[in-house]
Design a protein around this motif. Sequence first.
Motif: not given
Ligand SMILES: [Mg+2]
Length: 459
Positions: A177, A241, A360
């Motif tokens: 993203e 996405d 992440r």
């Molecule tokens: Mg994503």
Amino acid sequence: MSQILVIDDDIASCRTLEMHFSIQGHDVLLAHSVKQGLDLDTTANPDIIILDIRMPGESGLDGLPLFKQRYKNARVIMITAFHDMDTTIQAMKLGADDYIHKPIDIDELDQSINKTLIQASKNNDDMDISAEGFPLSSTNTMIGHSKAMRDIYKIIGLVANSPATVLITGESGTGKELVAHAIHKAGANPDAPFVAVNCAALVETLLESDMFGHEKGAFTGAVAKQKGKFSMAENGTIFLDEIGELSASMQAKLLRVLQEKEFTPVGAKASLTTNARVIAATNVDLVQAVDDNNFREDLFYRLQVVNIHIPPLRERSEDIPDLVQALLSKINREMNSNVHRISLDVINRIQHYDWPGNVRELENTLMKIVALSPGEIITEDMLPEKLTAQLIEKNTSVADISESAIAEMSLQDIEKQHIIKVLEANNWHKGKTCDILGVSRPRLRRLISQYDLDEHGRE
Ligand SMILES: [Mg+2]
Ligand SMILES: Nc1ncnc2c1ncn2[C@@H]1O[C@H](COP(=O)(O)OP(=O)(O)OP(=O)(O)O)[C@@H](O)[C@H]1O
């Protein structure tokens, strides 16, 4: 001004050095044996210890580890009349910072002290987080200087101004993203909307209405006319996405948008046109999905006019120190914390972990550490078990494991790693392995099953 502790049984030599260093403005302490040096009162906190090797009682080499322990900030310069390599190597291994021969050349000693003090001020064992090079001011700044990331920045620059559809692939949490945002921001209409659609999140009718909008009364609950995301994106970017999750009928509708730039809101008669740039992302293997007839081949080719693949973090661990620094300064801002140092041992552990959840997971892990950290520095003992355990598990041999890690291993861990090492070195030839380990074949078999080792997966 530094505090210098001189330890030498030769009193005349001590006096000369004391005078020399005092003239330079240093604070000088004297001791004539290891014991005396260790027994100084608690205000002693030398920056530099000049330590003679040959002294009555304990030698300087015996004393070296004790001084390192007692005076944790001190740098140690060894002095000796011996010129042999072994003593030098041993002294350096024991943690001496430099080594000078007698008779002392005072210029050489001054140089050594300067060099040692400079190194000490660099504080080589820590990384400074508060470095200003990483403002991460907007949440969209991408971090990383690995070859893979530099190539990605180049492609972003190349495609930014073209309307080409871009397919971004990569495991979960690799920054897909973020790349989509970067393309949008570098493009022709950076101030136009960037609108994301999660193709996996919704049931089909809702997804269709989310993307294309609906007329009033088009379905139960459609109490008013609603704009879809293709309309909201205007001449900006629409980010699709998890595109791999689209159903067959939605794939067909999307193909139409890509080919004709047209779509029809749910329940509407007339179609609308779109000027939005399309960027899609997925963590599933679309080539495989096409092979399995789960994804339309024509749509696949339409989507991946340009493909940007982001490798997993474990394949670009050289990005980790920069990421840690950037993420920590972001976390400090968000959590109002002030963690600004991290030991290199910790970075090392972080670099050796696999990070299945990629950046992440790294970010979440750092956040947890910061939340639980009492001070301004992150040390090894604050790391979650997954980071400390895996280093030991993953290493192929005891020889690869740092001394501090070995100090935390049980005898069983060491036995296991050693057995793996010998088996691997002998291509799993059991006879040779038994000879080297000095165990019988049945015992080796028991050990292999006890530690759950096997030739292919190794464990
Ligand atoms: Mg994503
Ligand atoms: N190179 C990078 N520099 C700085 N932050 C990054 C980088 N890559 C990822 N991140 C951060 O990691 C988190 C995950 O990134 P992102 O949401 O873009 O991943 P993703 O690939 O879209 O994941 P998923 O497949 O699970 O949707 C975000 O907080 C993002 O800001």
